[in-house]
Design a protein around this motif. Structure first.
Motif, PDB file in Angstrom:
ATOM      1  N   ILE A   1       6.425  -0.536  -8.688  1.00  0.00           N
ATOM      2  CA  ILE A   1       7.210  -1.630  -8.256  1.00  0.00           C
ATOM      3  C   ILE A   1       5.846  -2.763  -9.312  1.00  0.00           C
ATOM      4  O   ILE A   1       4.808  -2.617  -9.581  1.00  0.00           O
ATOM      5  N   TYR A   2       6.148  -4.161  -8.970  1.00  0.00           N
ATOM      6  CA  TYR A   2       5.860  -5.104 -10.149  1.00  0.00           C
ATOM      7  C   TYR A   2       5.412  -6.004  -9.513  1.00  0.00           C
ATOM      8  O   TYR A   2       6.010  -6.271  -8.001  1.00  0.00           O
ATOM      9  N   PRO A   3       4.614  -6.958  -9.718  1.00  0.00           N
ATOM     10  CA  PRO A   3       4.256  -7.908  -8.945  1.00  0.00           C
ATOM     11  C   PRO A   3       5.409  -9.173  -8.406  1.00  0.00           C
ATOM     12  O   PRO A   3       6.119  -9.476  -9.462  1.00  0.00           O
TER      13      PRO A   3
ATOM     14  N   GLU B   1       2.214   6.961  -0.407  1.00  0.00           N
ATOM     15  CA  GLU B   1       1.184   6.304  -0.818  1.00  0.00           C
ATOM     16  C   GLU B   1       0.901   5.497  -2.536  1.00  0.00           C
ATOM     17  O   GLU B   1       1.512   6.343  -3.704  1.00  0.00           O
ATOM     18  N   ASN B   2       0.457   4.253  -2.376  1.00  0.00           N
ATOM     19  CA  ASN B   2       1.017   3.914  -4.022  1.00  0.00           C
ATOM     20  C   ASN B   2      -0.477   3.817  -4.524  1.00  0.00           C
ATOM     21  O   ASN B   2      -0.852   3.382  -3.437  1.00  0.00           O
ATOM     22  N   LYS B   3      -0.384   3.479  -6.127  1.00  0.00           N
ATOM     23  CA  LYS B   3      -1.664   3.754  -6.742  1.00  0.00           C
ATOM     24  C   LYS B   3      -1.677   2.878  -7.978  1.00  0.00           C
ATOM     25  O   LYS B   3       0.131   2.599  -8.141  1.00  0.00           O
TER      26      LYS B   3
ATOM     27  N   GLN C   1       2.413   2.324  -8.622  1.00  0.00           N
ATOM     28  CA  GLN C   1       3.458   3.375  -8.913  1.00  0.00           C
ATOM     29  C   GLN C   1       3.251   4.456  -7.361  1.00  0.00           C
ATOM     30  O   GLN C   1       2.110   5.130  -7.303  1.00  0.00           O
ATOM     31  N   CYS C   2       4.489   4.668  -6.520  1.00  0.00           N
ATOM     32  CA  CYS C   2       4.235   5.999  -5.511  1.00  0.00           C
ATOM     33  C   CYS C   2       3.411   7.455  -6.016  1.00  0.00           C
ATOM     34  O   CYS C   2       4.316   7.576  -7.541  1.00  0.00           O
ATOM     35  N   SER C   3       2.841   7.594  -5.388  1.00  0.00           N
ATOM     36  CA  SER C   3       2.001   8.830  -5.689  1.00  0.00           C
ATOM     37  C   SER C   3       3.045  10.618  -5.557  1.00  0.00           C
ATOM     38  O   SER C   3       3.011  11.298  -5.960  1.00  0.00           O
ATOM     39  N   CYS C   4       3.985   9.791  -4.692  1.00  0.00           N
ATOM     40  CA  CYS C   4       5.144  10.415  -4.542  1.00  0.00           C
ATOM     41  C   CYS C   4       6.201  11.458  -5.699  1.00  0.00           C
ATOM     42  O   CYS C   4       6.012  11.964  -5.753  1.00  0.00           O
TER      43      CYS C   4
ATOM     44  N   ARG D   1       0.695  -1.011  -0.444  1.00  0.00           N
ATOM     45  CA  ARG D   1      -0.124   0.186   0.223  1.00  0.00           C
ATOM     46  C   ARG D   1       0.926   0.860   0.120  1.00  0.00           C
ATOM     47  O   ARG D   1       0.687   2.351  -0.385  1.00  0.00           O
ATOM     48  N   ARG D   2       2.546   1.439   0.560  1.00  0.00           N
ATOM     49  CA  ARG D   2       2.836   2.053   0.189  1.00  0.00           C
ATOM     50  C   ARG D   2       4.684   2.248  -0.170  1.00  0.00           C
ATOM     51  O   ARG D   2       4.373   0.998   0.365  1.00  0.00           O
ATOM     52  N   CYS D   3       5.392   3.132  -0.798  1.00  0.00           N
ATOM     53  CA  CYS D   3       6.094   3.087  -0.928  1.00  0.00           C
ATOM     54  C   CYS D   3       6.923   2.465  -0.354  1.00  0.00           C
ATOM     55  O   CYS D   3       7.163   3.031   0.563  1.00  0.00           O
TER      56      CYS D   3
END
Ligand SMILES: [Zn+2]
Length: 287
Positions: A156-158, A137-139, A148-151, A129-131
């Motif tokens: 990141i991939y599965p 926050e990851n979206k 992808q980190c919103s900051c 959920r978080r980078c």
């Protein structure tokens, strides 16, 4: 009394991912679910809200959760599967929260494989959920199966964990193990690949660590996606060195013995690569 018909025999002889002629299409095609599309709900512990009817798993659909934000997972035979990243709390009529291990014992077919695969993806989303770089926050990424980190924008991939299952052969016997915790039935030596080693080195190390046996002539058999543990299992057979003696790691195992072909007791079904590998040997197939 159980009566065995052709379908039963067919069903118990195939692994979890062998759903042909059905097909799981994991191409990432983001979108929004229609009323009949499956929308899988997990609670905070990763238990799936599912119904079981005549050994088949039934999933919740968009109609059950019309408002929740969804993430596209995959399709099976054109039937779309989504999930909700927010933990589900409410039990809906006709459904119960079940662990994937409970589903393994109760379900079968393409729905069981869908449940395992959905769990793997859901677990990855839930654990990221978080980078990891900046804590932002990851979206969901717009076009790829990625977060992808919103900051800071980090993508990141599965994550899939490579692991080995090993059939260690000594003459007319195979090395059978039972884990100290968890799955209660017979198994083979298994373990995760460590960073910096090949699969073959994993085989040698895991067999040595768990049983003290040194091996050679390592040969690849098959692989299996095993979403329950976020693994890709790779099956190998190999031969025990002539002077090999079992020294079991009692922290991991409660049983490790050479078992003759005719004495091998298989798992209750053949969903796992482990069981297929034990069965091949029991039936005298060349391994
Ligand atoms: Zn970040």
């Amino acid at each position: 009394m159980i009566t065995w018909n052709k379908e039963h025999v067919w069903r118990i002889r195939i692994m979890i991912q062998d759903i042909e002629p059905s097909r799981l299409d994991n191409t990432y095609k983001p979108g929004t679910p229609l009323a009949e599309d499956n929308v899988l709900l997990f609670d905070k512990d990763g238990r799936l809200l599912a119904g079981i009817q005549d050994g088949r798993i039934r999933f919740t659909t968009r109609k059950d959760v019309p408002e929740e934000d969804t993430v596209y997972l995959f399709s099976v035979d054109g039937d779309k599967y989504f999930t909700v990243l927010k933990s589900a709390e409410e039990v809906l009529p006709g459904f119960e929260f079940r662990t994937v291990r409970e589903l393994r014992d109760a379900g079968s077919g393409k729905e069981l494989f869908a449940a395992f695969t959905a769990y793997h993806l859901w677990r990855w989303y839930a654990d990221n959920r978080r980078c990891g770089r900046c804590g932002g926050e990851n979206k969901c990424h717009g076009t790829e199966r990625a977060l992808q980190c919103s900051c800071c924008g980090h993508v990141i991939y599965p994550r899939i964990n490579p692991a080995v299952i090993v059939g260690v052969i000594k003459g007319d016997s195979i090395l059978i193990t039972r884990y100290r915790k968890g799955y209660a039935h017979n198994a083979l030596v298994a373990g995760f690949t460590e960073i910096g080693e090949t699969l073959e080195q994993t085989v040698q190390r895991e067999v040595m660590e768990e049983t003290g046996v040194s091996v050679h002539n390592i040969r690849y058999y098959k692989s299996q996606p095993w979403g329950m543990a976020q693994d890709l299992l790779t099956g190998f057979y190999c031969d025990a060195d002539e002077d090999a003696v079992i020294r079991m790691d009692a922290n991991e195992l409660k049983y490790a013995e050479w078992v003759g072909r005719e004495d091998i007791v298989l798992q209750p079904n053949n969903l796992s690569l482990t069981n297929e590998m034990m069965r091949n040997f029991k039936e005298g197939k060349e391994v």
